[in-house]
Enzyme design. Structure first.
Site, short mmCIF file in Angstrom:
data_model
loop_
_atom_site.label_atom_id
_atom_site.label_comp_id
_atom_site.label_asym_id
_atom_site.label_seq_id
_atom_site.Cartn_x
_atom_site.Cartn_y
_atom_site.Cartn_z
N CYS A 102 0.92 -1.17 0.20
CA CYS A 102 -0.51 -0.15 -0.03
C CYS A 102 0.96 1.16 -0.42
CB CYS A 102 -1.02 0.45 1.08
SG CYS A 102 -0.51 -0.27 2.74
N GLN A 114 6.88 -5.14 9.39
CA GLN A 114 5.39 -6.09 8.95
C GLN A 114 6.44 -6.45 7.10
OE1 GLN A 114 4.45 -3.92 10.35
NE2 GLN A 114 3.30 -5.57 11.99
N ALA A 134 -9.87 10.54 7.26
CA ALA A 134 -9.19 9.36 6.46
C ALA A 134 -8.38 10.63 5.45
CB ALA A 134 -9.79 9.36 5.56
#
Length: 416
Positions: free
Chosen positions: A50, A112, A186
């Site tokens: 992402c 990650q 957001a």
């Protein structure tokens, strides 16, 4: 053959651009084959997350990679080229080491990314686009990331507001993985927080935003649900952690709303993080017994405490990476000598075989074995020394001194 890294990430490109060049998992194999089959690229791996899309590849024509990336995604090159970076050899090696170690992540030191790099390598291996060079590069990459993680405090301290939000939540809840998280807003800060919380694998993530389309974009990255702002009051009791950061001039979450939620939760604790200025959550909410409300100022104190130790960890990590880059480059340069070494050994072997064959014929004729062995050794020495001796005899002037030093070094000779 040279190594290169080409791509864009959250440092260089906004989300809408990153979305347009991201590779869907089901198309990754086709992309790898297309890149290596048609673009004179010998080896390739693609990392698509992402926050970044990057190509790691070996070629003599790196300029083709940007054209290919734009063409594969059916985009004009002019739309993506302002956001692209290309790293040659040393810089490419250093870059992939930094990426896998978490030094180039949106969340500094997050673990990650290493798993994502390993997945990218696995896909390239399955597609058959990994060769000796990339195999060795990624073996070193994983070793470097492990060393950085185990010998520095790169992931041990909180140095961002987003990380601080997770840190403070972990003070209240034993495991984030058992909790449900609601993000209100957001924007960039919520995006950062979502990345941090997603790394802890919460039970549920939801995003509420005034613009549902933007909420959907963010939610799709983290497998989250989307809800409307006007249902927050109704849905609030479901969530254990609430993180809010909007541009609203008035509070979105009021005291009465939270009081009803706490009652419905039967006084189970809830963590609320208000990152907005002006505030999204009424200050009076912090006075409720079962609510742990943190503001920007609260998070800033946590961040300040972690900055000094993390800065030292980054310095230590960069030193490790620079050292390992030098080591990998040494391995690459040594590979350049492999064809010459093979040719030299083949030449010596042919000389040896010829002398052994000659000795065997003499022995078959009944010649004295000792004389045959002496002749074999002398013949082999003469043939092996012919090249260096001729090289020295044909050198003159300044070249002769260089030739002398070279041969002395080559055969470990004492110049006296």
């Amino acid at each position: 053959m040279q190594l290169y890294a080409l791509g864009l990430n959250h440092h260089t490109a906004p989300l809408d651009i990153r979305e347009r060049v991201a590779f869907q998992p089901e198309r990754l194999d086709d992309a790898l084959h297309d890149l290596t089959d048609a673009q004179r690229v010998r080896e390739a791996a693609i990392l698509s997350t992402c926050n970044r899309t990057e190509l790691y590849f070996a070629t003599e024509q790196p300029q083709l990679a940007a054209d290919w990336l734009a063409r594969f995604h059916r985009l004009p090159l002019a739309d993506v080229s302002p956001y692209l970076y290309t790293y040659p050899q040393r810089d490419a090696i250093r870059h992939v080491f930094r990426v896998a170690s978490g030094l180039d992540s949106m969340v500094l030191g997050e673990p990650q990314i290493l798993g994502q790099v390993k997945d990218a390598v696995k896909r390239a291996e399955e597609a058959g686009t990994m060769g000796t060079l990339l195999h060795k590069l990624f073996q070193n990459t994983f070793a470097v990331a492990k060393e950085v993680r185990s010998t520095t405090a790169i992931g041990a301290n909180t140095v961002s507001m987003a990380a601080a939000a997770v840190h403070l939540s972990e003070r209240i809840f034993e495991r984030i993985s058992d909790q449900r998280v609601l993000f209100i807003g957001a924007g960039e800060m919520i995006e950062l927080c979502a990345a941090h919380f997603a790394g802890a694998n919460p039970k549920q993530i939801a995003v509420a935003n005034r613009t549902e389309e933007r909420a959907q974009v963010l939610a799709s990255r983290f497998g989250a649900e989307v809800m409307r702002l006007d249902v927050i009051g109704e849905m609030l009791p479901r969530f254990d952690i609430v993180v809010s950061c909007t541009a609203s001039p008035l509070p979105i979450v009021g005291l009465g709303m939270v009081e009803r939620a706490v009652k419905a939760r039967r006084h189970k604790p809830v963590v609320m993080v208000d990152l907005a200025v002006p505030r999204d959550i009424e200050a009076e909410v912090g006075g409720l017994d079962d609510v742990f409300l943190y503001t920007v100022d609260d998070l800033a104190q946590v961040v300040d405490a972690g900055i000094e130790s993390r800065q030292q960890a980054v310095i230590e990590a960069e030193e490790i990476i620079d050292s390992r880059v030098d080591g990998f480059l040494h391995w690459m340069h040594s590979r350049d000598a492999v064809p010459t070494i093979r040719a030299l050994r083949h030449h010596a072997e042919s000389l040896r075989a010829a002398e052994v064959e000659r000795a065997a014929r003499l022995l078959a004729k009944g010649e004295d074995p000792q004389k045959v062995l002496d002749a074999l050794s002398h013949g082999l020495i003469n043939k092996l020394m012919h090249g260096p001796t001729r090289f020295l005899n044909q050198s003159d002037g300044e070249q002769q001194a260089d030739a002398n030093r070279l041969v002395q070094k080559l055969f470990n000779l004492n110049s006296h």
